[in-house]
Design an enzyme around this catalytic site. Sequence first.
Site, PDB file in Angstrom:
ATOM      1  N   SER A 173     -12.365  55.124 -94.422  1.00  0.00           N
ATOM      2  CA  SER A 173     -12.556  54.666 -93.047  1.00  0.00           C
ATOM      3  C   SER A 173     -13.348  55.648 -92.200  1.00  0.00           C
ATOM      4  CB  SER A 173     -11.203  54.405 -92.392  1.00  0.00           C
ATOM      5  OG  SER A 173     -10.475  53.433 -93.113  1.00  0.00           O
TER       6      SER A 173
ATOM      7  N   HIS B 253      -9.769  58.319 -88.475  1.00  0.00           N
ATOM      8  CA  HIS B 253     -10.827  57.444 -87.972  1.00  0.00           C
ATOM      9  C   HIS B 253     -11.584  58.110 -86.824  1.00  0.00           C
ATOM     10  CE1 HIS B 253      -8.328  53.776 -89.519  1.00  0.00           C
ATOM     11  NE2 HIS B 253      -8.864  54.498 -90.491  1.00  0.00           N
TER      12      HIS B 253
END
Length: 264
Positions: A136, A187
């Site tokens: 991610s 993230h």
Amino acid sequence: MGSSILFQVLERPATSLVSTLLIAVYLYITSHGIGYAEVGLNYDLAVQKLELWRIVTAQISHVELLHLLFNLSTLWSLGIIEESNGNGAKGGTIFYLQTSLVLLIFSGLVCLLLYHLLGVVLRREQYLNMTTVGYSAVIFGWMTILSRTGVASFSVFGLANIPMWLTPFASLVLTSIIIPRASFLGHLSGILVGYMVVSGVFDWLTLWWLVSLTAWSAALLVFHLVRTGRMEVPWLCMMPSDGAGDIETGVPIVRIVDGVLERR
């Protein structure tokens, strides 16, 4: 339909390669019962115990199928960067691979820095034991880069088209809702490194330097794994004197344990 998919695969070789790698690693992990602790990025293990190889293994590993499918879907949409090699814009397979490698390595380092600031400086010790996995960070980094290169909109998980500048943050919120165990800091580190890329922070890191640094990092990783006994190496230059060795090849297995060479 089949020819269209094949054409896209040929147009996005790097994206196809990375997607195949992520699927292969997921299948290996699930078939061998490997979990977060074995491959994830954790401050205590990566910094205190110098298991820096986790920066790589954490980002190419997925433990949950839903997480993998979301990342594969978004990764394929981001493959348009491989096809944008022209009209004065940066793009193409080499640029895609080079930038993806920068995002992978430095997002891991930034994530560790965030853990350090929160866990050590601010004394919120729960962050020292958090573990993150998944591709991610690289994906969020690419979203950030595209948001600064004039792309108008982007499809988030195939659910909706939103303005490109809003995509990284909308995806950050959406992922946290759908996958509660997803790492917010992981993230966020990808987004931060994405902004660093578009700001020119890594312009000095040419392909030659990047490949050289990666090669040296890989060599140090192998040395660390061998020295700590986490990797067994067939010692081809030695022949067994007592019949001990690998059952199939007859070649003795040599390991370095606590700085001592052992053979079995």
